[in-house]
Design an enzyme around this catalytic site. Structure first.
Site, PDB file in Angstrom:
ATOM      1  N   GLY A 199       0.882  -0.934   0.101  1.00  0.00           N
ATOM      2  CA  GLY A 199       0.059  -0.065   0.013  1.00  0.00           C
ATOM      3  C   GLY A 199       0.841   1.205   0.129  1.00  0.00           C
ATOM      4  N   ALA A 200       1.080   1.911  -1.173  1.00  0.00           N
ATOM      5  CA  ALA A 200       1.797   3.121  -1.526  1.00  0.00           C
ATOM      6  C   ALA A 200       1.287   4.126  -1.350  1.00  0.00           C
ATOM      7  CB  ALA A 200       2.838   2.972  -2.396  1.00  0.00           C
ATOM      8  N   GLY A 215       0.511   4.183   4.244  1.00  0.00           N
ATOM      9  CA  GLY A 215       1.166   3.099   3.975  1.00  0.00           C
ATOM     10  C   GLY A 215       2.711   4.070   3.742  1.00  0.00           C
ATOM     11  N   ASN A 239      -9.180   0.700   6.749  1.00  0.00           N
ATOM     12  CA  ASN A 239     -10.518   1.327   7.408  1.00  0.00           C
ATOM     13  C   ASN A 239     -11.506   0.311   7.591  1.00  0.00           C
ATOM     14  OD1 ASN A 239      -9.725   3.878   7.745  1.00  0.00           O
ATOM     15  ND2 ASN A 239     -10.261   4.780   5.695  1.00  0.00           N
ATOM     16  N   ALA A 255      -2.831  12.353   6.422  1.00  0.00           N
ATOM     17  CA  ALA A 255      -1.992  12.445   5.399  1.00  0.00           C
ATOM     18  C   ALA A 255      -2.699  12.231   3.982  1.00  0.00           C
ATOM     19  CB  ALA A 255      -0.660  11.321   5.582  1.00  0.00           C
ATOM     20  N   LYS A 284     -14.342   2.952  16.152  1.00  0.00           N
ATOM     21  CA  LYS A 284     -14.125   3.752  15.016  1.00  0.00           C
ATOM     22  C   LYS A 284     -15.242   3.550  14.112  1.00  0.00           C
ATOM     23  CE  LYS A 284     -10.850   5.792  12.460  1.00  0.00           C
ATOM     24  NZ  LYS A 284     -10.751   5.343  11.038  1.00  0.00           N
ATOM     25  N   ASN A 333     -17.481   6.145  12.172  1.00  0.00           N
ATOM     26  CA  ASN A 333     -17.308   6.230  10.729  1.00  0.00           C
ATOM     27  C   ASN A 333     -18.838   5.850   9.804  1.00  0.00           C
ATOM     28  OD1 ASN A 333     -13.891   5.105  10.591  1.00  0.00           O
ATOM     29  ND2 ASN A 333     -14.864   7.095  10.371  1.00  0.00           N
ATOM     30  N   ASN A 336     -19.156   9.108   7.578  1.00  0.00           N
ATOM     31  CA  ASN A 336     -18.747   9.052   6.508  1.00  0.00           C
ATOM     32  C   ASN A 336     -19.684   8.975   5.388  1.00  0.00           C
ATOM     33  OD1 ASN A 336     -16.719   8.682   7.949  1.00  0.00           O
ATOM     34  ND2 ASN A 336     -15.613   7.398   6.409  1.00  0.00           N
ATOM     35  N   SER A 390     -12.878  10.296   4.449  1.00  0.00           N
ATOM     36  CA  SER A 390     -12.191   9.492   3.641  1.00  0.00           C
ATOM     37  C   SER A 390     -13.132   8.858   2.367  1.00  0.00           C
ATOM     38  CB  SER A 390     -11.587   8.347   4.254  1.00  0.00           C
ATOM     39  OG  SER A 390     -12.568   7.635   5.123  1.00  0.00           O
TER      40      SER A 390
HETATM   41  O1  PAF Z   1     -12.867   8.262   7.816  1.00  0.00           O
HETATM   42  C1  PAF Z   1     -12.643   9.374   8.033  1.00  0.00           C
HETATM   43  O2  PAF Z   1     -12.325  10.415   7.352  1.00  0.00           O
HETATM   44  C2  PAF Z   1     -12.266   9.742   9.339  1.00  0.00           C
HETATM   45  O3  PAF Z   1     -12.211   8.580  10.326  1.00  0.00           O
HETATM   46  C3  PAF Z   1     -13.408  10.520  10.306  1.00  0.00           C
HETATM   47  C4  PAF Z   1     -13.289  10.667  11.632  1.00  0.00           C
HETATM   48  C5  PAF Z   1     -14.710  10.559   9.682  1.00  0.00           C
HETATM   49  C6  PAF Z   1     -12.795  12.192   9.968  1.00  0.00           C
HETATM   50  O4  PAF Z   1     -12.963  12.585   8.654  1.00  0.00           O
END
Ligand code: PAF
Length: 308
Positions: free
Chosen positions: A9-10, A14, A108, A134, A188, A192, A196, A259
């Site tokens: 995973g680059a 990673g 994730n 990052a 987590k 999410n 998300n 993400s």
């Molecule tokens: O997946 C993500 O982006 C993060 O875990 C979170 C907590 C939703 C913050 O952007």
């Protein structure tokens, strides 16, 4: 310290872990998917840009790039791919694993560890989760965007940290060892699976979920369902309640693009199946009805898949 880590995973995480572990003295072999992805690293080096603008370049002998087809055995492997890429990426190097190989999964969502354990039952499996920020402006360049913490533990077995954990502790990754990593991953996931999909569907930074009344209204019901499933699954719920936790994460990450929304904007496959898909599957297995989450998953699958 001179210990070797292979890294699959680059991408942003990673790449960040590669540079941080190399800076702590580990020998890193970063496995690139193909010859063309390897060629994208200028001068065979990985560049890490810090938040203050400083740069470090990581190449041989500290960091080497290689292909899955290389023949060196893999003793210790970090998998930091997208969730859906982890099993195929691992399959491409599985002939290089030994009966004693350690695998640390840093992806994730949830569900990948079970898939790996089923397919490669002999592997020593560890899982982790990180709040490091990052991103990858271009192949071979990683921009550090925010300091976080990295939590690691032995999947389903718990127990004390292995000797290699010192590589993580000696790095700038602020790693902690967890006796029960499943609880950490579940918490987590709880956050999410609310933030998300809502942010990705409505194309807004996390803060929009509190600012826009039509989105804010959805939070209590979704969080109540998370609480019910967590209790039935024997997972600890935060003392302040899931809603208060989710709201505080939204406030603290108000300007973040989640993400899932980043994936959507980049036209890439999202991790919906490993976040909301996993959550709804657990609810079903436990006999808990989660109509709000089912509707959110269905909507997210149809809308997000259309952009994949
Ligand atoms: O997946 C993500 O982006 C993060 O875990 C979170 C907590 C939703 C913050 O952007």
């Amino acid at each position: 310290m001179s210990e070797c880590w292979h890294i699959l995973g680059a991408g942003a995480i990673g790449g960040l872990c590669s540079a941080r572990l190399a800076a702590a003295g580990a020998e890193i072999s970063l496995i690139c998917r193909s010859e063309s992805s390897l060629q994208q690293f200028a001068g065979n080096a990985l560049i890490l840009r810090e938040q203050d603008g400083s740069e470090s370049h990581w190449g041989p002998p500290n960091l080497r790039l290689e292909l899955p087809s290389s023949t060196a055995p893999i003793e210790r492997l970090l998998v930091a791919t997208k969730a859906h890429q982890a099993v195929p990426a691992l399959a491409a190097v599985s002939q290089r694993l030994t009966p004693d190989s350690d695998l640390l999964l840093l992806v994730n969502g949830m569900g990948v560890a079970e898939q790996i354990q089923q397919r490669w039952p002999g592997l020593h499996l560890y899982c982790g989760t990180t709040t490091e920020g990052a991103w990858r402006p271009t192949a071979g360049v990683i921009q550090h965007a925010g300091k976080g913490t990295t939590r690691i533990g032995r999947w389903q077995l718990g127990g004390p940290a292995p000797s290699w954990f010192s590589h993580w502790q000696n790095s700038a990754l602020q790693a902690s060892w967890e006796e029960n990593i499943e609880h950490v991953l579940w918490q987590k996931l709880s956050i999410n699976c609310v933030i998300n999909p809502l942010s990705a569907l409505h194309d807004c930074p996390n803060g929009g979920l509190l600012e826009r009344p039509e989105l804010r209204r959805q939070l209590p019901g979704l969080c109540r369902e998370v609480e019910r499933v967590s209790q039935a699954a024997g997972m600890p719920t935060p003392e302040e309640g899931v809603l208060a936790l989710v709201e505080s994460v939204i406030r603290n990450t108000a300007r973040n693009i989640s993400s899932m929304l980043q994936d959507r904007r980049a036209g890439q496959a999202t991790e919906i199946d490993y976040i909301n898909g996993y959550f709804c599957q657990q609810a079903e297995q436990l006999g808990i009805d989660v109509p709000l989450h089912r509707a959110l998953l269905a909507k997210a699958r149809s809308v997000l898949q259309a952009t994949n």
